[in-house]
Design an enzyme around this catalytic site. Sequence first.
Site, PDB file in Angstrom:
ATOM      1  N   GLU A  16       6.730  -8.905   5.479  1.00  0.00           N
ATOM      2  CA  GLU A  16       5.739  -9.280   6.487  1.00  0.00           C
ATOM      3  C   GLU A  16       4.819 -10.401   6.007  1.00  0.00           C
ATOM      4  OE1 GLU A  16       6.774  -6.328   5.713  1.00  0.00           O
ATOM      5  OE2 GLU A  16       6.858  -5.002   7.457  1.00  0.00           O
ATOM      6  N   THR A  53      13.287  -6.128   8.749  1.00  0.00           N
ATOM      7  CA  THR A  53      12.920  -5.292   7.613  1.00  0.00           C
ATOM      8  C   THR A  53      13.165  -3.841   8.003  1.00  0.00           C
ATOM      9  OG1 THR A  53      11.051  -4.528   6.291  1.00  0.00           O
ATOM     10  CG2 THR A  53      10.502  -5.585   8.349  1.00  0.00           C
ATOM     11  N   LYS A  57       1.808  13.745  -3.511  1.00  0.00           N
ATOM     12  CA  LYS A  57       0.559  14.465  -3.245  1.00  0.00           C
ATOM     13  C   LYS A  57       0.712  15.907  -3.697  1.00  0.00           C
ATOM     14  CE  LYS A  57      -0.444  11.401   0.578  1.00  0.00           C
ATOM     15  NZ  LYS A  57       0.845  10.923   1.104  1.00  0.00           N
ATOM     16  N   TRP A  97      -3.475  12.783  -6.061  1.00  0.00           N
ATOM     17  CA  TRP A  97      -2.493  11.753  -5.737  1.00  0.00           C
ATOM     18  C   TRP A  97      -1.890  11.273  -7.044  1.00  0.00           C
ATOM     19  CZ3 TRP A  97      -3.341   7.738  -1.367  1.00  0.00           C
ATOM     20  CH2 TRP A  97      -3.551   8.412  -0.142  1.00  0.00           C
TER      21      TRP A  97
END
Length: 546
Positions: free
Chosen positions: A331, A184, A440, A445
């Site tokens: 994963e 990955t 940000k 956020w």
Amino acid sequence: MKATHASSAYAYPLLIGQLWHTPISCTPDQEIVGGAERRFSYRELRARIGQLASGLNSIGVQPGDTVAVMDWDSHRYLECFFAVPMMAAVLHTINVRLSPQQILYTINHAQDDVILLHADFVPIIEQISDRIESGARFVFLRDSPDTPVPDFCEHEYEALLQAGSTDFEFDDFDENTVATTFYTTGTTGDPKAVFYSHRQLVLHTLGLVGGLASTDSSSRVHRGDVYMPITPMFHVHAWGFPYAATLLGIKQVYPGRYDPAQLLRLIAEEGVTFSHCVPTILHMLLTAPGAGQVDLSRWKVVIGGSALPLGLAQAATQRGINLFAAYGMSETCPFLTAADMTGVHAVDPEGDPAARCKTGKPTLMVELRVVDADLNDIPRGGAVTGEVVVRAPWLTQGYAGNPEGSEALWEGGYLHTGDVGFIDAGGSLQITDRIKDVIKSGGEWISSLQLEDLVSVCASVTEVAAIGIPSRRWGERPLLAIVGSPGADQDAVVGEVRASIQSGIDAGQISKWAMPERIELLDTLPKTSVGKMDKKALRARFADAG
Ligand code: AMP
């Protein structure tokens, strides 16, 4: 009472080969359509798996060796998905879309012993062959017997199979043996190797089948379906669906290299009813010439790899496609959640696209939490967001040869996804961003995904990506990269986009700081090696734009 095991009791190790019992008993004559449209029954394909293992064994492949594949999605790749792990060797699915340099890195890191190489990828290997350290031997794959075998390939796939025995004996072994590995690519550093055991892949297959079967809805996947992957087989084993389709014994269609016209033709001619892909690929198919003439109303599509934008869900449901989002990562093998389609029995373009876009509910056996930095659960509802962490029987136990990365991935005993989100009042996860992609601005956020969703519904926009660009005053400010609809006037696009975002701000869906600093109209947006929006490339391109 003391439980006594019969001395001859079979402990049934969870090995990939065990996935064949059901289809061979129940649907042996079911069809698998492979590359160059070769057709096999399940019985024939299972026999070829024996021949492949026998052939690989004859050229010296032993348990524990690594066998890599560079091929388009084909029946051969499906044969490798089984034959290589079934002989206790490790299957390395090479991402053929990486740069030659990265491919070289993965071959050397995985220490490939044998590479099964399709003719189309010979030029890549020719560029790097003098730097392959493992002394890998090559088996040549071709779609036509007229394609000459290059000198450096010692063997040819079909010849190897023809010389092999269909009765090759696969022994049982420890279910925790590594079956597959692949790489990955993150935002920085070298590609990282994840790996999966037989036990994990078998349990993932059951989790996938169970998850797709458990909803009372028209999106259920079952034996009557016809399956075609549109996520490359090197991308997390095509999300595990070829294993699930094989266990179910459903008709499978492997499309070779992804060409929109060919994919649309296969959907129509082979009667494909079930696929999966990233949003950009579905967008490409829906906008391809001739797409409007193909009946897509029997097609169920799982959209994963990135958030499913509302605008795309609307466009797809208008074509009658029964699509819904699912979530996972390299994963996690990958399946973690799917949008809850319970009770949705028909495609309703007016009513349900938003439900289809939810990141969804965890599949069977998955423990999923959204936590703060100290691993405390954050309250449900969406007022605050946190990181998604998970446990499941099929998560990679680390990155091969990377102890620091492995410990960071599993900090505190949960796998850290690096994704930010919340669980809504109904129990559905909603990813709002990747930690790396959150914009940000000042103390706020801003969710790049929420911003993209608001823009994706604009008629004058076909593709959109939101990124943060550096700002001296605010830290970061949002920038939108947009591909307009054909013929759309630049001012009209910008006007519609700003109006849509303003309506989101007025409705309290997104903060006022989300109004982008800049809107860039581009001809195309960059894509990653697995076809997702490449925000890393966009950030690099606009690094000085603030
Ligand atoms: P990969 O390892 O290339 O499969 O990428 C996994 C990442 O894709 C996840 O960590 C998420 O950031 C993103 N992703 C996958 N599925 C979804 C989804 N349904 N919604 C939002 N992001 C997703």
